[in-house]
Write a protein that holds these residues in place. Sequence first.
Motif, PDB file in Angstrom:
ATOM      1  N   ALA A  85       0.845  -1.199   0.000  1.00 55.81           N
ATOM      2  CA  ALA A  85       0.000   0.000   0.000  1.00 55.81           C
ATOM      3  C   ALA A  85       0.878   1.245   0.000  1.00 55.81           C
ATOM      4  N   LEU A  86       0.556   2.169  -0.917  1.00 56.04           N
ATOM      5  CA  LEU A  86       1.248   3.456  -0.974  1.00 56.04           C
ATOM      6  C   LEU A  86       0.404   4.506  -0.269  1.00 56.04           C
ATOM      7  N   ARG A  87       1.033   5.317   0.556  1.00 56.59           N
ATOM      8  CA  ARG A  87       0.313   6.436   1.164  1.00 56.59           C
ATOM      9  C   ARG A  87       0.295   7.650   0.248  1.00 56.59           C
ATOM     10  N   ASN A  88       1.364   7.833  -0.489  1.00 54.81           N
ATOM     11  CA  ASN A  88       1.561   9.085  -1.211  1.00 54.81           C
ATOM     12  C   ASN A  88       2.021   8.770  -2.633  1.00 54.81           C
ATOM     13  N   LEU A 105       9.888   8.596  -2.675  1.00 53.90           N
ATOM     14  CA  LEU A 105      10.547   8.133  -1.461  1.00 53.90           C
ATOM     15  C   LEU A 105       9.809   6.997  -0.764  1.00 53.90           C
ATOM     16  N   ILE A 133      -6.513   6.832   0.193  1.00 52.24           N
ATOM     17  CA  ILE A 133      -6.638   5.374   0.283  1.00 52.24           C
ATOM     18  C   ILE A 133      -7.852   4.998   1.110  1.00 52.24           C
ATOM     19  N   ALA A 182       2.871   8.042   9.619  1.00 52.93           N
ATOM     20  CA  ALA A 182       2.451   8.745   8.412  1.00 52.93           C
ATOM     21  C   ALA A 182       3.636   9.021   7.489  1.00 52.93           C
ATOM     22  N   ASN A 183       4.845   8.918   8.010  1.00 51.18           N
ATOM     23  CA  ASN A 183       6.034   9.157   7.184  1.00 51.18           C
ATOM     24  C   ASN A 183       6.418   7.961   6.319  1.00 51.18           C
ATOM     25  N   THR A 217       9.156   9.605   4.123  1.00 54.41           N
ATOM     26  CA  THR A 217       9.321  11.054   4.020  1.00 54.41           C
ATOM     27  C   THR A 217       9.705  11.671   5.356  1.00 54.41           C
ATOM     28  N   GLY A 267      -2.133  11.246   1.154  1.00 50.04           N
ATOM     29  CA  GLY A 267      -2.206   9.950   0.500  1.00 50.04           C
ATOM     30  C   GLY A 267      -3.046   8.974   1.294  1.00 50.04           C
TER      31      GLY A 267
END
Lengths: 458, 92
Positions: free
Chosen positions: A83-86, A91, B24, A103-104, A94, B20
């Motif tokens: 799963a990608l957050r951003n 990166l 999701i 969250a990073n 982050t 992000g």
Amino acid sequence: MSSHREAPGISKDPVADNTDLYAFVSPDRPGTVTILANFIPLEPPAGGPNFFEFGDDVAYDIHISNDPNPDADITYRFRFHTALRNDDTFLYNTGPIDALDSANWNRRQFYSVTKIENGKEKVLASGLACPPVNIGPRSTPNYHALAEAAEHTLPSGEIVFAGQRNEGFFVDLGSIFDLGTLRPFEHLHLIPSADAVGVDGTRGFNVHTIALQVKSKALTRDGSSPTDATKPRSVIGVWASANRRAATVIEAGGDVVESGPWRQVSRLGNPLVNEVVIPMAKKDAWNAVRPSADSSFTKYVRHPELAGLLPVLYPGVFPNLAGYTAARADLQAILLTGIPSGIVGGFQNFTGPQPADMLRLNMAIPPTDTPNRFGILGGDLAGFPNGRRPQDDVVAIELRAIAGATIPLVDPTFTPDGAASLLADGTSASDNSSPFASSFPYLGSPVDGYDSIPPDAA
Amino acid sequence: MDDLSRREFLRKGSIGAVAGAVAISSGATISKVASAKAAEMPPTAEEATASEPIVAYVKQGARGEVRVMVGSQEVVHDDPELARRIIRASKR
């Protein structure tokens, strides 16, 4: 290597490549068995920004056979999703990753565990978090806590972990694949040089580990606790595999469509079997079949190529081995059937006459506080080839066995050459970058990318 | 990178990551709704199959064997006419 890049096909598919398999009675929880299945060989720790991870498109299986038929009676299947957050950063992270829900942390992996037994599949858990890879002191400042948080106890009682660990297998790769050189004995080699200390070729690398700890009685055929080492029900056979879908279609835009049943592309039971016993032309086929089909490979175990090479590579050192032409019933027992009662005092891990490459663990043999790295060859019945512990020196054990040290177990008329019981590549567990842990998941913390040093810069 | 810009870098990165995560979460909710509807009106076998990619594989057309893969299943058809039609369809 134990089973790293051991076949031409799987060497091009590292995400699905079994590298090592361990199965042992947990030393700190003797009523349980721990199984460690490693994948993805030789991960350089600094491999960002796309660090190593499990394959979403691979089914990773741990199989247990608890009766004379080597087909799996219990399979634990691990499936991953990323799963990608951003979507707008290149990166992996982050900022510092200080928790599994940080969250990073941009690119996370989760997994499900499914138990397959008697033809029925049951999802034991899903959405289980993997830890991040170990990046460095700024990104993963407290890696131990992150890894510990990724140990999950399932409602059904098993403890699982899936993530990066330090490579625990130690071996002098550079010398062994340079015409079978063993640095401590180089002056005896066909092309001699001065003896030297061993060099651990896997030092500094990481792997990805799937770890499972389960109550022993959950693995026996009748649900009983294994307490009597003489009983067949105390013995299990363990092997691991990686599987891909039968069909893959790559769309013009880069999307990938997969379809069809799972096909086994890699498997592992005993260390080094596909690596140094199976001929190169057969290695991919060996990876594709189940252990129950191993009768077609028995001849390579009974007449191992390496046993014929040792007297050639070390002239005059192995005259008795050179003269031994009988089929190697000792190796067949150690690797393919288990050792029957009456051969090693107080021990057996025989699963029946059908040949199948599996780690065989007699769960009634208790763990010891003073393990011997040479396992049963060193008088320690809790070590390889009774299952396999991380600290077992399987390279030396199998070298000695192939060189003839175990022939007298089945043929008392044979006298091993003096060198057979001395063979070693000069490496040990102390060469690992991280020490083994005393508790689950036992393999050491992965080397972090920032502090890793390329070999020629060390 | 001086201290100020390093902090700015980390702050921006964190904001981006949160955005992000929201996206999701929205996706997961939509997916859940879709699942609930599906549970109320289960699809027929034909509908379920039609929603997934299907791969047909003809290894030896002369033998008339067609392997059809869908989901985690593989169905092997011994159907010379089907094999012939797929072979014809493969011609430019």
